[in-house]
Design an enzyme around this catalytic site. Sequence first.
Site, PDB file in Angstrom:
ATOM      1  CB  SER A   1      -0.953  -0.032   1.199  1.00 18.38           C
ATOM      2  OG  SER A   1      -1.964   0.930   1.059  1.00 18.38           O
TER       3      SER A   1
ATOM      4  CG  ASP B   1      -6.046  -2.687  -4.388  1.00 22.99           C
ATOM      5  OD1 ASP B   1      -6.887  -1.888  -3.945  1.00 22.99           O
ATOM      6  OD2 ASP B   1      -4.839  -2.614  -4.117  1.00 22.99           O
TER       7      ASP B   1
ATOM      8  CG  HIS C   1      -5.238  -2.574  -0.461  1.00 23.30           C
ATOM      9  ND1 HIS C   1      -4.580  -2.058  -1.548  1.00 23.30           N
ATOM     10  CD2 HIS C   1      -4.702  -1.927   0.619  1.00 23.30           C
ATOM     11  CE1 HIS C   1      -3.705  -1.146  -1.154  1.00 23.30           C
ATOM     12  NE2 HIS C   1      -3.751  -1.047   0.153  1.00 23.30           N
TER      13      HIS C   1
END
Length: 707
Positions: free
Chosen positions: A553, A634, A666
């Site tokens: 991320s 995602d 994600h």
Amino acid sequence: MTVRANKFTPEVLLSAPRRSAATPNPAGTLALFTVSTYSFQSHSKTSEIRVLDIKTGQSQLLSSDLNATEPTWLLEKNLVLWLTGGEKGKTNLVLADAENLAQRPETIATFDGQVSNLKVIRLDSDTIALAVTGLASPSGELYNSENTKKPQSTGKVYSSLFVRHWDAYVSECTNSIWYTTLRKSQGIQGMKVEPLINALKGHSVALESPVPTFGGRGDFDISKNGLVFVAKDPKLNPANYTKTDLYYIPLKTFRESQAPSPQIVKTGNLKGYSNSPVFSPDAKSVVFTRMRSIQYESDKPRLLIVPDITDLTNVQEFFETEDGEGGWDLRPESITFSQDGSELYVTAEENGRGKLFKLPASPRYATNLPQALVNNGTVTDAKVLPDGKLFISSNSLVDNSVYSVLDPKEPSSSSIISSNSKSGKTFGLSQDQVDEFWYTGAGDYKVHAWVVKPSNFDKSKKYPLAYLIHGGPQGAWNEAWSTRWNPAVFAEQGYVVVTPNPTGSTGYGMALQNGIKNQWGGRPYLDLVKGFEYIESNLPFVDTSRAVALGASYGGYMVNWIQGHPLGRKFKALVTHDGVFSTLNQYASDELFFPHHDFGGTIWENREGYEKWDPAKYVQNWATPHLIIHNELDYRLPISEGLAPFNVLQMKGIDSRFLTFPDENHWVLKPENSLVWHNEVLGWINKYSGIAKEQEELRTGATEMKL
């Protein structure tokens, strides 16, 4: 767990029993919890509801139904309710007797749709109120996909945001809270459950609760006086604003066919995200948290109380200051009242731990900052026992589940009731592997970092460095267990793992956290450089010439940024999981309030701010072998953010590899996928750090010795 692992591998991590937080019964003698396991031999999952004897620490099986969830004490002797999936998209409400395990659980109601987040409260000697959450159709009925006519076309048309959120396209159905009653007749067979009523149906203002995507039990609470819940402001675009308000619906019987209109709780200048509403034991007061900013999901939550739920004009803030900043520089999360309602127990991050704090339940008496009762590990839940002690669920970097009892008057008296891994021993881990250090960051402030060493650590040897960079960016590496990024898994491969908490990290005061605004590749990057330099100079057992760096991320963004800057040449290999390739692509994301806050406005108002910290701007410098991982579902960071950097690496002739999962978002949550993820990541970094060669030499040597 009964068998000790010879080595803590990804298979051990992913197949280890996963326990929920435990909930004591009203008598404080038993506690309910769930535990699930996954077998890579049979490729199957098991799920159990178990009853823990708090005195002995032993547990017994209550249910092995794979679909059973959310066991809840019925507040009557030791009867237990839970939910389980039924036929044709329905949900069954099941009743069992924890004191008579030989008696078969019985389905006492069936709801025509999927519901969750079960809560109960006693109204009188014969009646118990029940609340659940579930999807409501546009007409306000409980939604059941099995009963819905399938359209001939797959086309979806939108005229407002969201189009898609997290990992799904937004539908016409909305989350709602449903209530009903259970009325006692005779014995376990005598419970009568009335039909569910949609608390949010038929009002002039359309509200949705729990708040998508991660809202759940913490978004609402029930008492004999009614229901409180949080919901997004329907007048604001949810993609651009984080504001959620607290509402109160007075209910007297929980059989009202039409719930009264929700009453909003106004909080003056605090207009941001509201969360964690909790009724006091006498049902007269409500405590909750609220942020100030309407466009910052990681703003500091403030503790608030409504002393009298019948007077919503009186809302009081704990540790209020004239400048509006608040006197407590931490971020309160979950809240629990003491048995008599005079004190609060609140969880909050501080210096890399998930601590539990105590404070008076009135701002008038909360003149000193909260006192920490638990200072180590991470507390995930706290429940009050009849004698005033606390039953605490927690974990740490070496133990995935601990149940303990603590006397808030004598915090040092904490005693462990049950440890899932015997303090890490069944994983082959120990607290001796865990260390920490502080170093000077890019400015006049200190940065904290955790160190996790191999279980067979020898200080006379040197180990390659695994430098892990957390996501968020408003997040932190805490003394907590993880099944996705577990430092011990990397350490047991033969690395010294360092997990720094640079600018942007939570739990170290709002100045450090908020310092990342307009600084994505600035102060955090310099903090990481300083951390690497500190390791080089102060940890003689770390071989930084064989270092690798990994992040997901925002951590993936930072690895991409590092790749284009001098620190990138310090690493033998890099790993980016679902990271940002170009900050100019942030408008392909879902929650636009995120870039608007962190990059100082919209892209047309401040394009320079987006361009300044764009990793794609520096691809001419990329040179280090790089594994890219990016998942199809995602929608926070679309798949193109992974394909683009892989294309760059391939075109430049840099050793690179691309991994994707079409059925993951994600995160990588499915056990078989997670095992592939771990094997790919470890295989990649071990190849370039030299550990793979060492492992092969050990295997070859062992084979020759056998021969």
